[in-house]
Design a protein around this motif. Structure first.
Motif, PDB file in Angstrom:
ATOM      1  N   ASP A 143       0.802  -1.219   0.000  1.00 36.72           N
ATOM      2  CA  ASP A 143       0.000   0.000   0.000  1.00 36.72           C
ATOM      3  C   ASP A 143       0.839   1.274   0.000  1.00 36.72           C
ATOM      4  N   TYR A 144       2.172   1.139  -0.048  1.00 38.02           N
ATOM      5  CA  TYR A 144       3.040   2.311   0.108  1.00 38.02           C
ATOM      6  C   TYR A 144       4.028   2.432  -1.045  1.00 38.02           C
ATOM      7  N   GLY A 171       9.717  -4.230  -5.903  1.00 33.58           N
ATOM      8  CA  GLY A 171       9.950  -2.956  -6.577  1.00 33.58           C
ATOM      9  C   GLY A 171       9.797  -1.708  -5.739  1.00 33.58           C
ATOM     10  N   LYS A 172       9.928  -1.815  -4.422  1.00 32.15           N
ATOM     11  CA  LYS A 172       9.782  -0.638  -3.564  1.00 32.15           C
ATOM     12  C   LYS A 172      11.156  -0.047  -3.233  1.00 32.15           C
ATOM     13  N   PRO A 173      11.322   1.278  -3.351  1.00 29.80           N
ATOM     14  CA  PRO A 173      12.563   1.910  -2.899  1.00 29.80           C
ATOM     15  C   PRO A 173      12.712   1.751  -1.390  1.00 29.80           C
ATOM     16  N   VAL A 174      13.946   1.548  -0.936  1.00 30.95           N
ATOM     17  CA  VAL A 174      14.221   1.313   0.486  1.00 30.95           C
ATOM     18  C   VAL A 174      15.291   2.287   0.963  1.00 30.95           C
ATOM     19  N   LEU A 175      14.968   3.050   1.994  1.00 29.36           N
ATOM     20  CA  LEU A 175      15.913   3.972   2.607  1.00 29.36           C
ATOM     21  C   LEU A 175      16.221   3.482   4.018  1.00 29.36           C
ATOM     22  N   VAL A 176      17.493   3.565   4.419  1.00 26.20           N
ATOM     23  CA  VAL A 176      17.905   3.074   5.736  1.00 26.20           C
ATOM     24  C   VAL A 176      18.708   4.139   6.471  1.00 26.20           C
ATOM     25  N   ASP A 177      18.256   4.477   7.684  1.00 22.89           N
ATOM     26  CA  ASP A 177      19.056   5.269   8.609  1.00 22.89           C
ATOM     27  C   ASP A 177      19.782   4.270   9.496  1.00 22.89           C
ATOM     28  N   PRO A 178      21.102   4.103   9.323  1.00 22.54           N
ATOM     29  CA  PRO A 178      21.810   2.951   9.877  1.00 22.54           C
ATOM     30  C   PRO A 178      22.289   3.122  11.315  1.00 22.54           C
ATOM     31  N   LYS A 179      22.734   2.021  11.878  1.00 19.99           N
ATOM     32  CA  LYS A 179      23.318   2.002  13.219  1.00 19.99           C
ATOM     33  C   LYS A 179      24.421   0.960  13.254  1.00 19.99           C
TER      34      LYS A 179
END
Length: 309
Positions: A143-144, A171-179
């Motif tokens: 849904d996103y 096919g969804k773009p993935v963004l990661v704020d890492p640790k």
């Protein structure tokens, strides 16, 4: 970057990660304790704000986009306050509640307009809770337009590799704020957004700009990332992608508090990518938003009016 208002309400972002409640005690400092060499704070006010992954979602909604939040919380007073704040910000809650888990709370004590102390109340979800989160993620993601993983190292993203693989498969773009100092779990993401200090823990301290650029590009290639976006505080941002290294200077603003600036960057970047905007254009809006929030106290958000002013 040309300033133009966009139909941000057309961007639907799914935020997944470690959620927390930011609690603030404000007060006056008039003397030192006779019991220990510490200031006595006479508390005169209290405030609650969304923290962690919830602050990312708040930033998304603050500029008119749609955000849903997947995380695990306890069944306690903090989760009730958290739920109220999510509703207030217009964030769709997709939370798993558990009696055996305590909602993460960060209590900040401030006096004389500066933070004096932070107290963390942490907990980590059990394995069966993580499986429930992963199943919920796979049910909801269709849904996103884009997914943001907000990793605060509290255990909520222990199964992130599985989630990234599934998101990219459909096919969804993935963004990661890492640790942490090992980014192997983020392999295959679209964009990973460490700050300067976080990047140094992974690639080592660098002696020159050229060495940093080479190591950053090597990391991006090794992890099969479309892009690596490094936030560099007063030095702005550096984007590493297949076209090379793009430097983005910091917006000229007075810095009051950098708390949550990384949340703002990845949130606004996610909204713009959700609209189909190329990353190299989207980072201009993310950079502007970061310049806005560092001029505010605590975990704060930009408004749509401020961003497109």
């Amino acid at each position: 970057m040309a300033s133009r208002a966009l139909n941000t309400e057309d961007s639907r972002v799914l935020v997944v990660g470690d959620v927390m409640l930011d609690r603030y005690w404000f007060g006056e400092v008039e003397r030192i304790s006779p019991e220990a060499p510490v200031p006595i704070v006479r508390v005169t006010g209290e405030e609650f704000r969304l923290g962690g992954a919830a602050n990312v979602a708040a930033n998304i909604c603050s500029i008119g986009a749609k955000a849903a939040l997947i995380s695990a919380v306890g069944r306690d007073e903090a989760s009730v306050r958290l739920a109220g704040l999510l509703e207030e910000h217009g964030i769709k809650p997709l939370l798993s509640s558990h009696d055996a888990l305590k909602t993460i709370v960060k209590l900040r004590v401030s006096g004389r307009s500066q933070q004096l102390l932070r107290i963390d109340f942490d907990d980590r979800p059990a394995s069966h809770m993580l499986t429930e989160l992963s199943d919920n993620f796979e049910r909801q993601i269709g849904d996103y337009d884009v997914v943001i993983f907000s990793d605060y190292g509290k255990g909520g993203l222990a199964q992130i590799a599985r989630k990234i693989a599934y998101a990219r498969q459909i096919g969804k773009p993935v963004l990661v704020d890492p640790k942490g100092d090992d980014y192997s779990a983020y392999r295959g993401a679209t964009v990973v957004t460490p700050n300067r200090a976080e990047l140094a823990r992974v690639i080592g301290a660098w002696d020159s700009e050229e060495q940093m650029v080479e190591r950053a590009q090597n990391l991006r290639t090794e992890l099969k990332l479309d892009a690596l976006l490094v936030t560099r505080s007063e030095e702005g941002m550096s984007l590493f992608d297949s076209e090379g290294h793009l430097r983005v200077p910091a917006e000229a603003r007075e810095v009051f508090d950098v708390t949550g600036a990384g949340d703002t960057v990845i949130a606004i970047l996610g909204v713009m990518i959700g609209l189909g905007m190329p990353i190299r254009e989207a980072i201009g809006y993310a950079n502007r938003a970061a310049g806005i929030v560092v001029g505010k106290f605590g975990t704060a958000v930009p408004t749509r009016e401020e961003l497109f002013a």
